[in-house]
Structures are given as C-alpha cells and as structure tokens.
Design an enzyme around this catalytic site. Structure first.
Site, PDB file in Angstrom:
ATOM      1  N   TYR A   4     -12.110  43.710  -5.803  1.00 48.08           N
ATOM      2  CA  TYR A   4     -13.381  44.351  -5.096  1.00 48.08           C
ATOM      3  C   TYR A   4     -14.520  43.785  -5.539  1.00 48.08           C
ATOM      4  O   TYR A   4     -14.790  43.892  -6.756  1.00 48.08           O
ATOM      5  CB  TYR A   4     -13.202  45.876  -5.224  1.00 48.08           C
ATOM      6  N   LYS A  39     -11.932  43.057  -0.979  1.00 49.63           N
ATOM      7  CA  LYS A  39     -12.896  43.640  -0.125  1.00 49.63           C
ATOM      8  C   LYS A  39     -14.218  42.788  -0.812  1.00 49.63           C
ATOM      9  O   LYS A  39     -14.454  43.126  -1.800  1.00 49.63           O
ATOM     10  CB  LYS A  39     -12.870  45.017  -0.733  1.00 49.63           C
TER      11      LYS A  39
HETATM   12  O1  LIG Z   1     -16.776  53.030  -1.444  1.00 52.48           O
HETATM   13  C1  LIG Z   1     -16.662  51.962  -1.135  1.00 52.48           C
HETATM   14  O2  LIG Z   1     -15.516  51.573  -0.962  1.00 52.48           O
HETATM   15  C2  LIG Z   1     -17.770  51.389  -0.376  1.00 52.48           C
HETATM   16  N1  LIG Z   1     -18.695  51.330  -1.180  1.00 52.48           N
HETATM   17  C3  LIG Z   1     -19.837  50.392  -0.886  1.00 52.48           C
HETATM   18  C4  LIG Z   1     -21.082  50.928  -1.591  1.00 52.48           C
HETATM   19  O3  LIG Z   1     -20.892  52.186  -1.891  1.00 52.48           O
HETATM   20  O4  LIG Z   1     -21.754  50.048  -1.672  1.00 52.48           O
HETATM   21  C5  LIG Z   1     -20.139  50.129   0.625  1.00 52.48           C
HETATM   22  C6  LIG Z   1     -18.790  50.061   1.391  1.00 52.48           C
HETATM   23  O5  LIG Z   1     -18.940  50.215   2.673  1.00 52.48           O
HETATM   24  C7  LIG Z   1     -17.644  50.879   0.935  1.00 52.48           C
END
Ligand SMILES: O=C(O)C1=N[C@H](C(=O)O)C[C@H](O)C1
Length: 303
Positions: A136, A164
């Site tokens: 992430y 991600k």
């Molecule tokens: O919780 C998530 O996984 C995401 N968080 C990001 C954020 O809070 O900036 C945005 C993403 O679309 C998904």
C-alpha cells in the site's frame, strides 16, 4: 496472467455507535451489501476504515465481523496501517489467526526510510506473517513514495501479490506497471485518474466511493479493460461530482455521511477526524441519490 486479487475492491468504513463502539450489525449488513453488488473484495481497516484510530482489539473485531459476513464468498483483505514492524506483525498475525488470507500493508512511515529500508521492511514482514501481501503506497498520507524499481524488487517477494498505488504521479505509475504488471496485480487507489491507471496496466482498484456505486465502478473498469477508453472516461466523468464530494473533506467522514443519508451507517468518526460539515452533508444530499439511481443503468455491461 491470472491475479489472485483484481477488479473493484471496496474500502469499507468502520461504523461506530454513539459511544465510539463498533456497530457490528451495520458493518455486517454493508459487507453483505457489497458482496451482493458484486464487489471483488472488501477492504476493512484502510484509511477509510480508520485503522490508525482503533485499538488492536477493535481492529480484530472489525476483521472477524467482516469475515463472518463475507462467509468465504467474498475476499476480506484487512489493512495494516501501522507505522512500524512490531505493531504491524502483531495485528497481522491476529487477523490471520481469525481467518484473513491477504493483507493490505502500508509502507513504513515516520522513519522516512530509504528504498532499501522499505524492501528490508516488507521482507521482514513477509518472513513473519503467513498471508498474501498487497503493498500500500500512499505518499500524501505517509510521505513515503516507492521508486518504480523498488516496486519491481518488492514484486519478487513470494508473498507480495499486488500493490495498491495511491499515487497520482502517472509517470511513476506507468514505469512501475511496465516493470511489475506481469508479476503482481497493480491496483489503483486514485479514484481521480482510475481509467488512466487501468489503461497503463492496473487490473482494478481499492476504492472508497464504490461503497455507494460499485456497479458503475465495475462498468468503468470493464470499459477500460476492453480498450474502450473514451467510454470509460465518459462514464467516469459522470461519477466526478460524487468523487469530488466524497473527498471534499478528510476521508472517511464524507463517505460515512453519505452512507448515513442512505440508512447504511452512522456519521461518527474518531478524533482527529470530524464528522462531515453541514455544507457537505447538503452537497451530498444533492449528489448521492442521483448517483445511486444510475447504478441500474449499467447492468447491460454485465448481461
Ligand atoms: O481506505 C482505503 O483503502 C483508501 N484510502 C484512501 C484514503 O483514505 O486516502 C483512498 C482510497 O480510495 C482508499
């Protein structure tokens, strides 16, 4: 290439009751709602799930609630958003013991690590935790960016099955995809440029606004993957008012306000977040119902 995780994976919020305790029934209902809408996975305890505000016990309660509601039919991929190794491994082992098979693990932050240090971190996490890892990367929250060569190095780790990328730097994302797309699943978290990330090799996304319009996101993905980029961009553009409203104030307060509007959740967030403003709630009331209604207009993409 077959990827273990692809498509539209929905980052679900953590609903609280008025006393800041988990509203488990609302969470179970929403996981089932997402599963019924065809979500390819649910992702609790991301930024949207307020991981960093919860105790270890609360986090585990969220994971067990989601796993029970998903009932093995829809993958549940909890976030691990700890800044460092000890807390990350402790929480990860608890989630795996509860039945989680994959985890979304944020880059280590606060340390301002080197790229080599980031590789060391994920190697140590991978050695300690028996689960698939979705890396992430979210520089605007962590201050940590992955060089595209680092993405390629991390893709060589056996347990790493995806990334991600919440990173609007399209040049960086294009280079990372060129190197790693045949090794791991590139998943975007950038709702703003989703079609472009798909055109560059992403195979889906971990999305917050798909809590509201999962089918429209799946249709955008389908069009982009079929090379119908202009149509994907046009359909994505119809989501722009909703996307802009959902991120007009710090996530997840807006998405929680939208779900409250629909009777799917509560507006409560934990400090330092604050509930959506009255002005934003009014804006969402003007955007969300019409967005939800358009869900029925994309069913032809899947017939
Ligand atoms: O919780 C998530 O996984 C995401 N968080 C990001 C954020 O809070 O900036 C945005 C993403 O679309 C998904």
């Amino acid at each position: 290439m077959q990827y273990k995780y692809s498509g539209i994976l929905t980052a679900v919020p953590t609903p609280f009751d008025g006393d800041g305790r988990l509203a488990a029934g609302l969470l179970s209902d929403h996981v089932r709602r997402m599963a019924a809408a065809g979500a390819d996975a649910v992702v609790p305890l991301g930024g949207t799930g307020e991981y960093t505000s919860l105790t270890a016990a609360q986090r585990l309660n969220v994971v067990t609630t989601c796993l029970e509601a998903a009932d093995g039919a829809t993958p549940v991929i909890p976030g691990i958003l700890s800044p460092g190794l000890g807390d990350a491994v402790d929480n990860a082992k608890a989630f795996v013991a509860a039945g989680a098979k994959a985890l979304m693990v944020v880059t280590p932050y606060y340390f301002r690590p080197t790229q080599d240090g980031i590789v060391d971190y994920f190697r140590a996490f991978s050695d300690a935790v028996d689960a698939d890892i979705i890396l992430y990367e979210i520089p605007y929250r962590t201050g940590v960016s992955l060089h595209y060569e680092t993405v390629d190095r991390l893709a060589e780790l056996t347990r790493v099955v995806g990334i991600k990328a919440c990173n609007p730097d399209l040049a960086q994302q294009m280079r990372a995809a060129e190197l790693a797309r045949d090794k791991i699943a590139i998943l975007t978290g950038e709702e703003d440029v989703f079609p472009l990330h798909i055109a560059m090799g992403a195979v889906g996304g971990i999305i917050s606004s798909s809590n509201l319009v999962p089918k429209q996101w799946a249709a955008v993905l389908r069009l982009a993957q079929e090379g119908r980029l202009a149509e994907a961009i046009a359909l994505h553009a119809s989501l722009r008012p909703l996307i802009d409203a959902v991120f007009a104030e710090p996530n997840p307060a807006p998405i929680k306000a939208a779900m409250t509007l629909l009777g799917w959740g509560t507006p409560d967030v934990l400090p330092p977040l604050r509930a959506a403003s009255a002005a934003l709630r009014e804006r969402l009331a003007g955007v969300v119902p019409a967005s939800i209604e358009r869900e029925s207009t994309v069913s032809h993409f899947f017939s």
